[in-house]
Write an enzyme that holds these catalytic residues in place. Structure first.
Site, PDB file in Angstrom:
ATOM      1  N   GLY A  10      30.913  30.227  46.061  1.00  0.00           N
ATOM      2  CA  GLY A  10      30.903  31.637  46.431  1.00  0.00           C
ATOM      3  C   GLY A  10      30.583  32.545  45.261  1.00  0.00           C
ATOM      4  O   GLY A  10      30.492  32.102  44.112  1.00  0.00           O
ATOM      5  N   SER A  38      29.451  23.245  51.162  1.00  0.00           N
ATOM      6  CA  SER A  38      29.052  23.317  49.753  1.00  0.00           C
ATOM      7  C   SER A  38      29.343  22.034  48.972  1.00  0.00           C
ATOM      8  O   SER A  38      28.860  21.879  47.847  1.00  0.00           O
ATOM      9  CB  SER A  38      29.755  24.499  49.074  1.00  0.00           C
ATOM     10  OG  SER A  38      31.157  24.362  49.151  1.00  0.00           O
ATOM     11  N   ARG A  98      49.739  38.084  48.246  1.00  0.00           N
ATOM     12  CA  ARG A  98      49.922  39.240  47.359  1.00  0.00           C
ATOM     13  C   ARG A  98      51.265  39.946  47.553  1.00  0.00           C
ATOM     14  O   ARG A  98      51.863  40.411  46.581  1.00  0.00           O
ATOM     15  CB  ARG A  98      48.771  40.236  47.534  1.00  0.00           C
ATOM     16  CG  ARG A  98      47.467  39.743  46.936  1.00  0.00           C
ATOM     17  CD  ARG A  98      46.334  40.694  47.220  1.00  0.00           C
ATOM     18  NE  ARG A  98      45.047  40.170  46.767  1.00  0.00           N
ATOM     19  CZ  ARG A  98      43.879  40.556  47.241  1.00  0.00           C
ATOM     20  NH1 ARG A  98      43.822  41.483  48.191  1.00  0.00           N
ATOM     21  NH2 ARG A  98      42.765  40.036  46.777  1.00  0.00           N
ATOM     22  N   CYS A 128      40.375  43.943  44.523  1.00  0.00           N
ATOM     23  CA  CYS A 128      39.481  44.410  43.461  1.00  0.00           C
ATOM     24  C   CYS A 128      39.663  45.899  43.166  1.00  0.00           C
ATOM     25  O   CYS A 128      39.705  46.307  41.997  1.00  0.00           O
ATOM     26  CB  CYS A 128      38.033  44.118  43.825  1.00  0.00           C
ATOM     27  SG  CYS A 128      37.538  44.695  45.471  1.00  0.00           S
ATOM     28  N   GLN A 155      32.492  51.408  47.391  1.00  0.00           N
ATOM     29  CA  GLN A 155      32.501  49.974  47.151  1.00  0.00           C
ATOM     30  C   GLN A 155      31.157  49.324  47.488  1.00  0.00           C
ATOM     31  O   GLN A 155      30.621  49.484  48.575  1.00  0.00           O
ATOM     32  CB  GLN A 155      33.641  49.327  47.939  1.00  0.00           C
ATOM     33  CG  GLN A 155      34.998  49.836  47.462  1.00  0.00           C
ATOM     34  CD  GLN A 155      36.175  49.273  48.235  1.00  0.00           C
ATOM     35  OE1 GLN A 155      37.087  50.012  48.583  1.00  0.00           O
ATOM     36  NE2 GLN A 155      36.198  47.982  48.485  1.00  0.00           N
ATOM     37  N   HIS A 240      32.142  48.553  41.840  1.00  0.00           N
ATOM     38  CA  HIS A 240      32.845  49.539  42.652  1.00  0.00           C
ATOM     39  C   HIS A 240      33.124  50.788  41.813  1.00  0.00           C
ATOM     40  O   HIS A 240      33.424  50.692  40.624  1.00  0.00           O
ATOM     41  CB  HIS A 240      34.177  48.989  43.157  1.00  0.00           C
ATOM     42  CG  HIS A 240      34.045  47.924  44.204  1.00  0.00           C
ATOM     43  ND1 HIS A 240      32.849  47.587  44.795  1.00  0.00           N
ATOM     44  CD2 HIS A 240      34.991  47.124  44.783  1.00  0.00           C
ATOM     45  CE1 HIS A 240      33.057  46.624  45.680  1.00  0.00           C
ATOM     46  NE2 HIS A 240      34.349  46.327  45.696  1.00  0.00           N
TER      47      HIS A 240
END
Length: 333
Positions: A10, A38, A98, A128, A155, A240
């Protein structure tokens, strides 16, 4: 030191490889993992070729010290036990853990020591936009406690991954060629447009992206700071930007703020309006710091301060922040 990257193919996984090489991260072994799609792909790291292994529930992580995971929240939840059961530290780039009270949420410039207490063997990398904002906010917080923040984010396509970046390129080409525009990664055409929605809406009218900034900032800064955000997808490719308004307990002068930003960890002051110098996403791709400019006093609140920040979403907003967490842990040994 044996390091694993989960989700190596990725955009963030590829950035991990670049950042680890750039910083000459101290490791002896590297192993790459990915999905069935992948697995088998080969990448070169420091002159040596590595093949992506299929991520499975087995003993592949038995000797791994640090695992950087960036394969989506579902994968992180499914494989967390497999990754950590032999003692590997999982630094997770998804939103899965998180807000888990037993998982530290870390921006090294703000709360690096939180990474030392990890009951589940997991450290969460923040969103982010939260990372970039917190790096800037810490410089002001050291001058006076920040009571509230109003944030508008701009963004780039990179926030939705490598395929979204490719789609933006293709949309511009299609528009200019007079062709029908392909729309897959976003709700609407992004080329020549702005989309005032990132992630799904919640019951209070804010999107999940906006609520991440509200909740994550409190946890990282160990503060009652209140963040109200509007997150907008813009047709920039990478990096961003954010327009921030903060209210502090005491008035902060522009001069104080400039000094704090110029001395702040992980920050670069770029604020010279007379010469039209201010941060712009087009020119800051691949840079480590968060750039700050357009610093000015609010006209309606003596304790208000406004400024503009730009940071590389894939780098500091993802891979670099995670690697800095790992570097901190290594330096504590």
């Amino acid at each position: 030191m044996k390091v694993a990257i989960v989700g190596a193919s990725g955009a963030v996984g590829q950035e991990f490889l670049k950042v680890l090489a750039e910083r000459n991260f101290p490791m002896d072994e590297l192993v790459l993992f990915g999905s069935p799609r992948s697995a088998g792909t080969k990448y070169t790291f420091k002159g040596k070729e590595y093949e992506v292994k299929l991520l499975q529930h087995n003993d592949d992580f038995k000797d791994v010290d640090i695992a950087f995971t960036s394969a989506g929240g579902g994968t992180s939840i499914e494989f967390a036990e497999t990754i950590t059961k032999y003692g590997a530290i999982m630094i997770d780039n998804s939103s899965a853990f998180r807000m888990d009270p037993d998982v530290p949420l870390v921006v090294p410039e703000a709360n690096a020591a939180d990474a030392l207490n990890r009951p589940k063997g997991i450290i969460a990398n923040p969103n982010c936009t939260t990372i970039q904002m917190v790096v800037a906010l810490m410089a002001i917080e050291k001058l006076s406690h920040i009571k509230r923040v109003h944030a508008s984010t701009y963004q780039a396509a990179s926030g939705a991954g490598a395929q979204a970046m490719a789609e933006l390129y293709e949309q511009y080409r299609q528009v200019l060629a007079g062709e029908e525009v392909t729309v897959k990664k976003f709700a609407y055409q992004l080329a020549f447009n702005l989309i005032p929605q990132i992630d799904v809406f919640t019951d209070n009218g804010y999107t999940k992206e906006e609520m991440k900034m509200y909740n994550e900032t409190k946890k990282i800064m160990h503060s009652d700071i209140a963040v109200s955000a509007t997150c907008v997808r813009v047709p920039a490719l990478r990096n961003h930007s954010q327009s921030l308004w903060v209210e502090t307990e005491r008035p902060i002068s522009v001069e104080e703020a400039r000094k704090a930003f110029s001395e702040g960890e992980g920050l670069v002051l770029m604020d010279n309006p007379a010469n039209q110098e201010y941060p712009m996403p087009l020119f800051l791709e691949g840079q480590d710091p968060v750039y700050v400019g357009r610093i000015r006093k609010d006209l309606t609140n003596e304790n208000g301060l406004s400024f503009w920040i730009v940071g590389d979403q894939i780098k500091k907003g993802a891979a670099l922040n995670a690697v800095q967490i790992a570097e901190y842990l290594i330096n504590q040994k």
